[in-house]
Design an enzyme around this catalytic site. Structure first.
Site, PDB file in Angstrom:
ATOM      1  N   ASP A   1      -2.565  11.191  -3.167  1.00 54.20           N
ATOM      2  CA  ASP A   1      -1.715  11.421  -1.999  1.00 54.20           C
ATOM      3  C   ASP A   1      -0.286  11.657  -2.482  1.00 54.20           C
ATOM      4  O   ASP A   1       0.581  10.791  -2.394  1.00 54.20           O
ATOM      5  CB  ASP A   1      -1.777  10.239  -1.032  1.00 54.20           C
ATOM      6  CG  ASP A   1      -1.296  10.646   0.355  1.00 54.20           C
ATOM      7  OD1 ASP A   1      -0.873  11.821   0.513  1.00 54.20           O
ATOM      8  OD2 ASP A   1      -1.344   9.817   1.281  1.00 54.20           O
TER       9      ASP A   1
ATOM     10  N   ASN B   1      -4.179   3.427   5.382  1.00 55.91           N
ATOM     11  CA  ASN B   1      -2.978   2.599   5.576  1.00 55.91           C
ATOM     12  C   ASN B   1      -1.804   3.386   6.167  1.00 55.91           C
ATOM     13  O   ASN B   1      -0.686   2.889   6.202  1.00 55.91           O
ATOM     14  CB  ASN B   1      -2.575   1.923   4.257  1.00 55.91           C
ATOM     15  CG  ASN B   1      -2.231   2.921   3.175  1.00 55.91           C
ATOM     16  OD1 ASN B   1      -2.297   4.132   3.389  1.00 55.91           O
ATOM     17  ND2 ASN B   1      -1.868   2.425   2.011  1.00 55.91           N
TER      18      ASN B   1
ATOM     19  N   HIS C   1       4.632   6.309   8.015  1.00 56.32           N
ATOM     20  CA  HIS C   1       4.067   6.226   6.663  1.00 56.32           C
ATOM     21  C   HIS C   1       2.927   7.230   6.551  1.00 56.32           C
ATOM     22  O   HIS C   1       1.896   7.072   7.196  1.00 56.32           O
ATOM     23  CB  HIS C   1       3.546   4.804   6.399  1.00 56.32           C
ATOM     24  CG  HIS C   1       2.861   4.656   5.076  1.00 56.32           C
ATOM     25  ND1 HIS C   1       1.766   3.850   4.879  1.00 56.32           N
ATOM     26  CD2 HIS C   1       3.108   5.209   3.870  1.00 56.32           C
ATOM     27  CE1 HIS C   1       1.382   3.911   3.618  1.00 56.32           C
ATOM     28  NE2 HIS C   1       2.170   4.734   2.989  1.00 56.32           N
TER      29      HIS C   1
ATOM     30  N   HIS D   1       6.793  -0.802  -3.286  1.00 50.24           N
ATOM     31  CA  HIS D   1       6.631   0.148  -2.167  1.00 50.24           C
ATOM     32  C   HIS D   1       5.990  -0.477  -0.938  1.00 50.24           C
ATOM     33  O   HIS D   1       5.978   0.112   0.123  1.00 50.24           O
ATOM     34  CB  HIS D   1       5.857   1.379  -2.610  1.00 50.24           C
ATOM     35  CG  HIS D   1       4.355   1.227  -2.600  1.00 50.24           C
ATOM     36  ND1 HIS D   1       3.694   0.193  -3.212  1.00 50.24           N
ATOM     37  CD2 HIS D   1       3.397   2.001  -2.041  1.00 50.24           C
ATOM     38  CE1 HIS D   1       2.399   0.337  -3.031  1.00 50.24           C
ATOM     39  NE2 HIS D   1       2.181   1.408  -2.333  1.00 50.24           N
TER      40      HIS D   1
END
Lengths: 486, 150
Positions: free
Chosen positions: A101, A208, A240, A409
């Site tokens: 990602d 997530n 996010h 993070h």
């Protein structure tokens, strides 16, 4: 899998309350440096150290192979791994060091509203956001790009999105790289990757990834909070997500190409997932061009999602959303760092780690230059998020930047998805959060169980350790009010 | 340090299962041939997203992968399925796989994603080389496994 199968836990030496080291052994070229408290080390799985030690064997690595306080077992690099390479010293770029990602990240926006205003319409706003933001498996965006449009997006990033009408020019100042990653080469991105992205522009994804409406509950550093325009009780929106199918396919394509070509490049891989190529090689350059295009895709995607969120907030409150900052977690970037008193240009891989520039860094926007970079730490549905600031001032040694100016993070997983679904049920998770005043909307009950807050480490401990280690300082704590989950 | 996330005992019969990985998910297929193990690993892949039994084999698609290394072929195969799931917006539940000298040819059957019926939990980003192996035991049972990024 590796010639370094010694017990890395036993080799771990405590340097301070927050710093641990493994001296070079076997094929390691540099030490491993882990920033963590004793409690975090105790709960960390052995694979983190093994993977960080494997990274330490790669050609051209500079300084150390770093692991952040939220580090956990990844593939190739640990998640929460940072490593820098010098092209002039045979350094490599690693697809596994960036991950699938590409440029997954977080952006946080000011709403100009207080908690009471949002709570008065909490359910309705949650529904409006849920129906506005394409979310979950199989969701599609409203934007279809032709070939020219796709290449323009991959070259222009968030700057392209603003030109297309998604957001404002002043948003770009508050995005890493000013919203446009230079050096992107769409010709190095496969047709499959572009096809995979065709229906996914402006989608949040799943797992997530989330959009949260949050309230500021605590301020730790009033002066910096003031510079970030954050006050107790303020409501923010955080998004996010990453580069969607395009980034995933670039990761897939180049991992294989690099794994197959490693022998040709004279590279011995301790783990095939560490697949890499010399920066100064045709394949290395091709990957950098494609990966930078992936970064632009992520920046454009978060910009489009911002536009959709703004529409909902304008309809509800007649207010706009102002961008605080946008950070990326999975990247390789060419940066200048001082190593042993000498300035060097290095390719810094951050996999599940946030860039955290301190004050006076030239890449910061003018109005944040005296303060430092906002470091946005995502929480889970039920736990806090944090806003930190890069750099370790007010310590006197201003030039000191740890781990090539990087920080954690997020919370980092403590339980696997499988273990989480055994322990929790999605609807119960949703009900429990509702009981605490947090409204969650998601298309998948099992997805909610897999992402249950209890499946993550204690994010408060992670950021406290990041602060005590000198990676970044806490500025504000935020709690979720609404969570749109993929 | 915890000793979690380690693979469990080797399989003793054809079938599929997931194995532990802290952040992501491991898929494992077992069968009497590499082709059958690969087909079972594909069912495990679908099971990350939803219940494979809920996916009707209505539409057939062909998949081809060429790779002499059997382990890399497993990753190519799973990535080909992930690509089809993403671009066709489909889920798959039946996999007829043939492998001959590094040439994989398969017919996969499934249907379009229906969110209400399939309740998909998570999308799969890519298959990785982590915990990747294709092996067989003394009884001739083949096992194909790797971690996938979700």
């Amino acid at each position: 899998m590796t010639g370094l199968m010694t017990n890395f836990t036993r080799a771990l030496t405590r340097i301070s309350d927050t710093e641990w080291r493994i001296a070079p052994q076997g094929a390691m070229r540099v030490p491993v440096v882990l920033y963590a408290s004793e409690a975090l080390v105790r709960d960390m799985d052995d694979k983190v150290l093994e993977q960080a030690a494997n990274v330490a064997t790669l050609p051209g690595i500079v300084g150390a192979s770093y692991a952040m306080p939220d580090a956990h077992w990844g593939y190739g690099f640990p998640i929460g791994g940072v490593a820098a390479f010098d092209a002039d010293d045979g350094g490599v770029v690693s697809g596994g060091g960036v991950g699938f990602d590409i440029s997954c990240g977080v952006r946080t926006l000011h709403t100009g509203l207080d908690r009471a205003a949002v709570m008065a319409v909490q359910q309705e706003l949650a529904n409006a956001l849920y129906y506005t933001i394409p979310v979950g498996v199989g969701s599609t965006g409203a934007i279809r790009l032709d070939r020219r449009g796709m290449d323009a997006m991959l070259t222009g990033g968030a700057a392209w999105a603003v030109r297309e009408g998604y957001g404002r020019r002043d948003d770009l100042e508050r995005i890493e790289e000013r919203g446009c990653m230079a050096g992107a080469d769409p010709d190095q991105v496969s047709e499959q990757a572009k096809k995979r992205q065709q229906q996914e522009m402006g989608t949040l994804g799943s797992g997530n990834h989330y959009l949260e409406v949050q309230a500021v509950t605590d301020i730790y550093d009033p002066a910096t909070a003031d510079a970030f325009a954050l006050r107790r009780g303020d409501v923010t929106v955080s998004i996010h997500c990453g580069s969607r199918g395009l980034g995933h396919q670039i990761g897939t394509d180049y991992l294989k190409r690099m794994a197959v070509a490693a022998a040709k490049h004279g590279i011995t891989l301790p783990d095939r997932e560490l697949a890499c190529a010399p920066i100064d090689s045709e394949l290395g350059r091709a990957y950098l061009g494609a990966m930078r295009a992936g970064i632009n895709c992520a920046l454009a995607n978060r910009q489009i999602l911002t536009h959709l969120a703004r529409r909902a907030f304008t309809e509800f409150f007649g207010t706009d959303l102002a961008l605080l900052y946008d950070v990326s977690h999975n990247t390789c970037k060419l940066e200048e760092h001082v190593v042993d008193g000498r300035k060097r240009k290095l390719y810094v891989h951050r996999k599940g780690a946030t860039r955290a520039f301190g004050p006076r860094h030239p890449d910061l926007p003018a109005d944040l230059r005296d303060v430092g970079q906002p470091v946005l730490i995502g929480g889970t549905m039920g736990t806090a998020s944090y806003i930190l600031v890069g750099g370790n001032e007010p310590r006197p040694d201003e030039s000191r930047s740890l781990a090539f100016a990087s920080a954690c993070h997020g919370a980092g997983r403590a339980l696997s998805r499988r273990a989480a679904t055994k322990r929790w049920h999605g609807r119960a998770v949703q009900d429990e959060l509702a009981h605490r005043g947090i409204v969650v909307r998601s298309p998948s009950a099992r997805g909610l169980a897999e992402e249950a807050p209890g499946a993550y480490k204690d994010v408060s401990e992670v950021v406290l350790v990041a602060e005590r280690a000198g990676l970044a300082r806490r500025v504000a704590r935020l709690e979720p009010l609404i969570c749109i989950k993929g | 340090m915890s000793a979690s996330d380690l693979p469990e005992q080797a399989p003793s019969a054809p079938g599929w299962r997931h194995f532990e990985h802290r952040a992501d998910m491991g898929v494992e297929g077992a069968g009497r041939s590499p082709a059958e193990a690969f087909a079972q690993a594909a069912v495990a892949l679908t099971a990350i997203v939803c219940d494979p039994a809920a996916v009707q084999p209505r539409v057939a698609l062909d998949v081809a992968c060429d790779e002499p290394d059997l382990e890399l072929l497993l990753v190519d195969w799973l990535n080909a399925l992930i690509y089809r799931m993403a671009t066709e917006r489909m889920l798959f539940s039946r996999f007829d796989v043939r492998i001959d000298d590094g040439r994989l040819r398969a017919t996969i059957r499934g249907e379009s994603v229906e969110r209400e019926r399939h309740r998909p939990a998570v999308e799969v980003k890519g298959a990785t080389y982590t915990a990747l192996s294709v092996t067989h035991d003394a009884s001739g049972l083949w096992t194909a496994r790797c971690v996938v990024d979700v």
